[in-house]
Motif scaffolding. Sequence first.
Motif, PDB file in Angstrom:
ATOM      1  N   HIS A  68     -26.046  37.477 -12.398  1.00 39.93           N
ATOM      2  CA  HIS A  68     -25.903  36.181 -13.071  1.00 39.93           C
ATOM      3  C   HIS A  68     -25.235  36.358 -14.433  1.00 39.93           C
ATOM      4  O   HIS A  68     -24.305  35.612 -14.795  1.00 39.93           O
ATOM      5  CB  HIS A  68     -27.279  35.538 -13.226  1.00 39.93           C
ATOM      6  N   GLU A  69     -25.695  37.348 -15.180  1.00 37.20           N
ATOM      7  CA  GLU A  69     -25.117  37.613 -16.503  1.00 37.20           C
ATOM      8  C   GLU A  69     -23.647  38.009 -16.391  1.00 37.20           C
ATOM      9  O   GLU A  69     -22.811  37.566 -17.190  1.00 37.20           O
ATOM     10  CB  GLU A  69     -25.914  38.713 -17.203  1.00 37.20           C
ATOM     11  N   HIS A  70     -23.341  38.826 -15.384  1.00 33.53           N
ATOM     12  CA  HIS A  70     -21.952  39.255 -15.175  1.00 33.53           C
ATOM     13  C   HIS A  70     -21.068  38.064 -14.812  1.00 33.53           C
ATOM     14  O   HIS A  70     -19.924  37.951 -15.277  1.00 33.53           O
ATOM     15  CB  HIS A  70     -21.900  40.307 -14.075  1.00 33.53           C
ATOM     16  N   VAL A 125     -35.017  27.886 -11.222  1.00 36.24           N
ATOM     17  CA  VAL A 125     -34.749  29.249 -10.750  1.00 36.24           C
ATOM     18  C   VAL A 125     -33.588  29.317  -9.761  1.00 36.24           C
ATOM     19  O   VAL A 125     -32.935  30.361  -9.627  1.00 36.24           O
ATOM     20  CB  VAL A 125     -36.029  29.874 -10.138  1.00 36.24           C
ATOM     21  N   ALA A 126     -33.275  28.210  -9.097  1.00 39.75           N
ATOM     22  CA  ALA A 126     -32.126  28.204  -8.186  1.00 39.75           C
ATOM     23  C   ALA A 126     -30.835  28.537  -8.921  1.00 39.75           C
ATOM     24  O   ALA A 126     -29.886  29.071  -8.332  1.00 39.75           O
ATOM     25  CB  ALA A 126     -32.007  26.845  -7.487  1.00 39.75           C
ATOM     26  N   ALA A 127     -30.799  28.230 -10.225  1.00 39.55           N
ATOM     27  CA  ALA A 127     -29.595  28.497 -11.021  1.00 39.55           C
ATOM     28  C   ALA A 127     -29.393  29.985 -11.270  1.00 39.55           C
ATOM     29  O   ALA A 127     -28.298  30.402 -11.669  1.00 39.55           O
ATOM     30  CB  ALA A 127     -29.667  27.746 -12.345  1.00 39.55           C
ATOM     31  N   LEU A 128     -30.439  30.777 -11.065  1.00 33.82           N
ATOM     32  CA  LEU A 128     -30.310  32.228 -11.242  1.00 33.82           C
ATOM     33  C   LEU A 128     -29.383  32.834 -10.202  1.00 33.82           C
ATOM     34  O   LEU A 128     -28.638  33.776 -10.485  1.00 33.82           O
ATOM     35  CB  LEU A 128     -31.697  32.879 -11.137  1.00 33.82           C
ATOM     36  N   PHE A 129     -29.391  32.270  -8.993  1.00 32.14           N
ATOM     37  CA  PHE A 129     -28.700  32.892  -7.868  1.00 32.14           C
ATOM     38  C   PHE A 129     -27.236  32.449  -7.792  1.00 32.14           C
ATOM     39  O   PHE A 129     -26.938  31.260  -7.734  1.00 32.14           O
ATOM     40  CB  PHE A 129     -29.414  32.545  -6.560  1.00 32.14           C
ATOM     41  N   VAL A 130     -26.357  33.424  -7.799  1.00 39.55           N
ATOM     42  CA  VAL A 130     -24.926  33.167  -7.619  1.00 39.55           C
ATOM     43  C   VAL A 130     -24.588  33.512  -6.175  1.00 39.55           C
ATOM     44  O   VAL A 130     -24.757  34.658  -5.751  1.00 39.55           O
ATOM     45  CB  VAL A 130     -24.080  34.029  -8.574  1.00 39.55           C
ATOM     46  N   PRO A 131     -24.160  32.531  -5.380  1.00 38.00           N
ATOM     47  CA  PRO A 131     -23.921  32.784  -3.953  1.00 38.00           C
ATOM     48  C   PRO A 131     -22.718  33.691  -3.726  1.00 38.00           C
ATOM     49  O   PRO A 131     -21.569  33.259  -3.747  1.00 38.00           O
ATOM     50  CB  PRO A 131     -23.692  31.385  -3.375  1.00 38.00           C
ATOM     51  N   ARG A 160     -31.796  42.449 -10.052  1.00 36.91           N
ATOM     52  CA  ARG A 160     -30.393  42.534  -9.638  1.00 36.91           C
ATOM     53  C   ARG A 160     -29.725  41.178  -9.786  1.00 36.91           C
ATOM     54  O   ARG A 160     -28.563  41.068 -10.216  1.00 36.91           O
ATOM     55  CB  ARG A 160     -30.310  43.022  -8.190  1.00 36.91           C
ATOM     56  N   MET A 161     -30.434  40.102  -9.418  1.00 36.30           N
ATOM     57  CA  MET A 161     -29.867  38.760  -9.545  1.00 36.30           C
ATOM     58  C   MET A 161     -29.643  38.389 -11.009  1.00 36.30           C
ATOM     59  O   MET A 161     -28.668  37.713 -11.338  1.00 36.30           O
ATOM     60  CB  MET A 161     -30.777  37.732  -8.857  1.00 36.30           C
ATOM     61  N   VAL A 162     -30.549  38.820 -11.890  1.00 35.39           N
ATOM     62  CA  VAL A 162     -30.364  38.586 -13.323  1.00 35.39           C
ATOM     63  C   VAL A 162     -29.090  39.278 -13.798  1.00 35.39           C
ATOM     64  O   VAL A 162     -28.270  38.687 -14.526  1.00 35.39           O
ATOM     65  CB  VAL A 162     -31.583  39.100 -14.120  1.00 35.39           C
ATOM     66  N   TYR A 183     -38.043  35.879 -15.972  1.00 39.74           N
ATOM     67  CA  TYR A 183     -36.581  36.001 -15.849  1.00 39.74           C
ATOM     68  C   TYR A 183     -35.847  34.890 -16.591  1.00 39.74           C
ATOM     69  O   TYR A 183     -34.628  34.776 -16.500  1.00 39.74           O
ATOM     70  CB  TYR A 183     -36.196  36.001 -14.364  1.00 39.74           C
ATOM     71  N   GLY A 184     -36.607  34.050 -17.314  1.00 40.16           N
ATOM     72  CA  GLY A 184     -35.997  33.004 -18.125  1.00 40.16           C
ATOM     73  C   GLY A 184     -35.848  31.663 -17.424  1.00 40.16           C
ATOM     74  O   GLY A 184     -35.041  30.828 -17.867  1.00 40.16           O
ATOM     75  N   TYR A 185     -36.636  31.420 -16.372  1.00 39.54           N
ATOM     76  CA  TYR A 185     -36.517  30.172 -15.602  1.00 39.54           C
ATOM     77  C   TYR A 185     -37.899  29.589 -15.344  1.00 39.54           C
ATOM     78  O   TYR A 185     -38.919  30.134 -15.758  1.00 39.54           O
ATOM     79  CB  TYR A 185     -35.801  30.440 -14.269  1.00 39.54           C
TER      80      TYR A 185
END
Length: 341
Positions: free
Chosen positions: A185-187, A157-163, A180-182, A150-152
């Motif tokens: 995150h991109e959005h 990898v914590a940076a992947l998740f947007v709370p 879905r998190m990827v 997923y690029g981490y």
Amino acid sequence: MKKFDSRTYLYVAAAGLALILGLAAFYVLTPVSRTDTTQYLYIDDDDTQDSVLMRLRPMSSTAGMAGLSSLLRHSSYSDNVRSGRYAIEPGEGAITVFRKLKNGQQASMNLTIPEVRTMDRLAGILGRKLMVDSAAIAAVLYSDEACRRYGYDTCTVAALFVPNTYDVYWNMSVEGLMQRMVKEHEHFWQGDREAKAATLQLTPVEVCTLASIIDEETANNQEKPMIAGMYLNRLKSDMPLQADPTIKFALKQFALKRIWQKLLQTDSPYNTYKNTGLPPGPIKIASIRGIDAVLNAVSHDYLYMCAKEDFSGTHNFARTYQEHLQNAARYTKALNERGIK
């Protein structure tokens, strides 16, 4: 003895058929739910027709359960039990519920990604909310090979998740969750945020890393852009960040109220007293307010900050080390007076 003619037999048969059809209609049309609120049926991958019926029984009316049980048992459902979270709405008859279960028409749910400090904590929380086991989630989050897909890596990898809160299905797989998190995150980053990060010459991961430190420094959202400006000044000057929360993270002792001098010698890449630049990755899942504070940092010339002696959760800022020492002395005095160790 009076004999029945053919018409009498026909009337009796018709009456019997009408009775049977009436009873069938009663059982399949009578509401399944015994309450006037929506109930949810959770079906795991290892559930069978019998275990599904067992879970349905406490939430169902007697007549509704009889009709639904008959429909399930006299169909191919036992060969195709579909996992998921199914809504049993007030007033829905057995045939409506049966179609939901047979066709896998599950109800979605809200999943909130929390601002936690560690990935095992995140895995535990998600494992309690989703069908997937927490150990399966943790196995991905603590595997460099899996994270690389997923690029981490395990540090970033914590940076992947947007709370945020997302509409998902309860039986989503670990792969489905990560994909879905990827996407989210991109959005989240596309557009202004990505452009602002580039202006700061930071990647989204680096922004999240700095934001995670700021989140741990203060809960005061109004002050976060000010703190962000100070840390950015330090990064530009190649000064150590000297952020106490990174010491807590390195030691995994998040309840520490006071960082003593000996703790500053902790041997860890997360020790921002011994190492310059950002640590290897976020020390928590950064808040959206923290991320935006970095992207919209206040421009100033402060290089130092110290918690205020009134314990308001805000900070005194200083341009020179001498000013900082005065601020630190007042704070240390307040800690000693309160007996905080």
